[in-house]
Design a protein around this motif. Structure first.
Motif, PDB file in Angstrom:
ATOM      1  N   PHE A 105      -7.904  12.493   5.377  1.00  0.00           N
ATOM      2  CA  PHE A 105      -7.895  11.036   5.536  1.00  0.00           C
ATOM      3  C   PHE A 105      -7.906  10.734   7.030  1.00  0.00           C
ATOM      4  O   PHE A 105      -6.934  10.237   7.595  1.00  0.00           O
ATOM      5  CB  PHE A 105      -6.657  10.441   4.870  1.00  0.00           C
ATOM      6  CG  PHE A 105      -6.603  10.631   3.378  1.00  0.00           C
ATOM      7  CD1 PHE A 105      -7.026   9.627   2.528  1.00  0.00           C
ATOM      8  CD2 PHE A 105      -6.127  11.812   2.819  1.00  0.00           C
ATOM      9  CE1 PHE A 105      -6.985   9.791   1.142  1.00  0.00           C
ATOM     10  CE2 PHE A 105      -6.082  11.995   1.446  1.00  0.00           C
ATOM     11  CZ  PHE A 105      -6.514  10.978   0.606  1.00  0.00           C
ATOM     12  N   THR A 107      -8.982   8.823  10.351  1.00  0.00           N
ATOM     13  CA  THR A 107      -9.356   7.450  10.694  1.00  0.00           C
ATOM     14  C   THR A 107      -9.513   7.305  12.208  1.00  0.00           C
ATOM     15  O   THR A 107      -8.852   7.996  12.986  1.00  0.00           O
ATOM     16  CB  THR A 107      -8.297   6.450  10.209  1.00  0.00           C
ATOM     17  OG1 THR A 107      -7.016   6.829  10.752  1.00  0.00           O
ATOM     18  CG2 THR A 107      -8.208   6.450   8.695  1.00  0.00           C
ATOM     19  N   THR A 131      -4.250   1.695   9.276  1.00  0.00           N
ATOM     20  CA  THR A 131      -4.576   3.070   8.893  1.00  0.00           C
ATOM     21  C   THR A 131      -4.142   3.366   7.470  1.00  0.00           C
ATOM     22  O   THR A 131      -4.888   3.926   6.672  1.00  0.00           O
ATOM     23  CB  THR A 131      -3.900   4.055   9.869  1.00  0.00           C
ATOM     24  OG1 THR A 131      -4.331   3.772  11.203  1.00  0.00           O
ATOM     25  CG2 THR A 131      -4.250   5.489   9.518  1.00  0.00           C
ATOM     26  N   ASN A 135      -6.341   4.320   3.971  1.00  0.00           N
ATOM     27  CA  ASN A 135      -6.063   5.516   3.177  1.00  0.00           C
ATOM     28  C   ASN A 135      -5.749   5.161   1.723  1.00  0.00           C
ATOM     29  O   ASN A 135      -6.159   5.863   0.794  1.00  0.00           O
ATOM     30  CB  ASN A 135      -4.891   6.286   3.788  1.00  0.00           C
ATOM     31  CG  ASN A 135      -5.230   6.896   5.132  1.00  0.00           C
ATOM     32  OD1 ASN A 135      -6.399   6.989   5.500  1.00  0.00           O
ATOM     33  ND2 ASN A 135      -4.220   7.312   5.870  1.00  0.00           N
ATOM     34  N   SER A 138      -8.859   4.368  -0.147  1.00  0.00           N
ATOM     35  CA  SER A 138      -9.585   5.609  -0.411  1.00  0.00           C
ATOM     36  C   SER A 138      -9.016   6.322  -1.634  1.00  0.00           C
ATOM     37  O   SER A 138      -9.767   6.839  -2.472  1.00  0.00           O
ATOM     38  CB  SER A 138      -9.511   6.530   0.811  1.00  0.00           C
ATOM     39  OG  SER A 138     -10.152   5.944   1.929  1.00  0.00           O
ATOM     40  N   SER A 304      -5.424  13.326   9.421  1.00  0.00           N
ATOM     41  CA  SER A 304      -4.385  13.407   8.396  1.00  0.00           C
ATOM     42  C   SER A 304      -4.950  14.092   7.161  1.00  0.00           C
ATOM     43  O   SER A 304      -6.104  13.836   6.774  1.00  0.00           O
ATOM     44  CB  SER A 304      -3.892  11.999   8.036  1.00  0.00           C
ATOM     45  OG  SER A 304      -2.934  12.037   7.000  1.00  0.00           O
TER      46      SER A 304
END
Length: 332
Positions: A105, A107, A131, A135, A138, A304
């Motif tokens: 993840f 960004t 952020t 996530n 997603s 991440s």
């Protein structure tokens, strides 16, 4: 990055290092289990849907589902002169396996974006929320659109993250295809309306599961819009009713079930299940992070990753009408 933003950015890095109990967040680090729970909780707070489903950490990367609902009937009698009493399990005994796979993840925020917030006291909170929200969306998109796990994903060919994970709908199709209704086209008419289709979907559930009091229906956005358009047309000459429709004070149930809209859910899909039946498993100890300033690209990147899988706890408690099979009357 201007001077004020740079100062607040450095303070943010120091704060995060303190929160995660590491020397610096600019080098890769593993998030502790305690901080994992805080991150998961924070992510759930960014979306109403994620608040309702299960997001749990599991100790093993591969294993059997861990959340077991009450989905059997337990009453009975035994002639104890002849036989011992046999207690019933409070679940149907069908266990779904899971396999958490690393998912990234990552960004990026451009300096121009950061500069727009750099003067604000809540700079760190804004960056964190932006952020985390990305996530969270997603996670939802993969849950409803994911069909496969590619070694190298392609966002251009799979804009809804179809190749990042095997989501809930695909798990149902793979493991309980009888409840994945895609064998024929369905045309919505006045007679075969959304209420009827929801009821038909509900009746595809197991004999006990269809009576679960927590059942809900998730509808695609085009179905909500179609129903709203129908109500507007029917109430065009009734100002009070038209006003209610425009304020979204419309029918909140379809087929007798509470109806919900969820981001990235297939536009014409119909899903009947319970929120508790949908889970995201996160392998404990798999969360890794790093923040990197990239002046050559005028941006800051947060790397991440975590090992995750999507689990339908009880496949008999879930039925879905494939969005691609639903048509509106008059469509070719």
């Amino acid at each position: 990055m201007n001077k004020t933003t740079r100062k607040n950015f450095q303070l943010m890095l120091a704060t995060q290092a303190s929160i995660y109990d590491v020397k610096a967040v600019t080098v890769p680090f593993t998030v502790t289990p305690e901080k994992e729970q805080r991150l998961i909780g924070g992510m759930q707070q960014t979306d109403a849907f994620l608040k309702k489903i299960n997001m749990v950490t599991v100790d093993n990367m591969v294993g059997d589902s861990v959340i077991i609902g009450v989905d059997v009937l337990t009453a009975g009698r035994t002639n104890t002169k002849l036989n011992d009493r046999k207690p019933n399990l409070v679940h149907n005994g069908k266990v779904n396996g899971y396999s958490c796979q690393q998912t990234n993840f990552d960004t990026a925020l451009e300096y121009a974006q950061l500069d727009a917030w750099g003067h604000k006291p809540q700079f760190k909170q804004i960056v964190s929320e932006k952020t985390m929200r990305a996530n969270s969306l997603s996670l939802i998109s993969m849950g409803f659109n994911g069909t496969s796990i590619a070694a190298d994903t392609d966002i251009d060919k799979n804009p809804l993250l179809q190749d990042c994970a095997v989501g809930w709908l695909q798990k149902l199709k793979n493991r309980n295809s009888d409840n994945y209704l895609d064998s024929k086209d369905i045309v919505i008419t006045k007679e075969l309306n959304i209420d009827v289709l929801v009821n038909q979907t509900k009746n595809s559930l197991g004999e006990v599961e269809k009576h679960n009091p927590d059942l809900i229906v998730i509808l695609g956005s085009e179905l909500f819009e179609h129903n709203k358009d129908r109500l507007c047309a029917e109430n065009a000459t009734k100002p009070s009713e038209k006003s209610k429709t425009e304020l979204k004070q419309v029918i909140e149930t379809f087929g007798g079930l509470p109806a919900y809209g969820v981001p990235f859910f297939p536009a014409r899909g119909i899903l009947v299940t319970t929120f508790e039946n949908l889970s995201i498993y996160i392998h404990s100890g798999s969360m890794r992070r790093r923040i990197e300033d990239q002046p050559k690209c005028d941006r800051v990147v947060t790397y991440s990753s975590k090992n995750i899988d999507y689990v339908v706890e009880n496949l008999d408690l879930m039925a879905y009408i494939d969005s691609s099979k639903v048509k509106f009357e008059g469509e070719s």
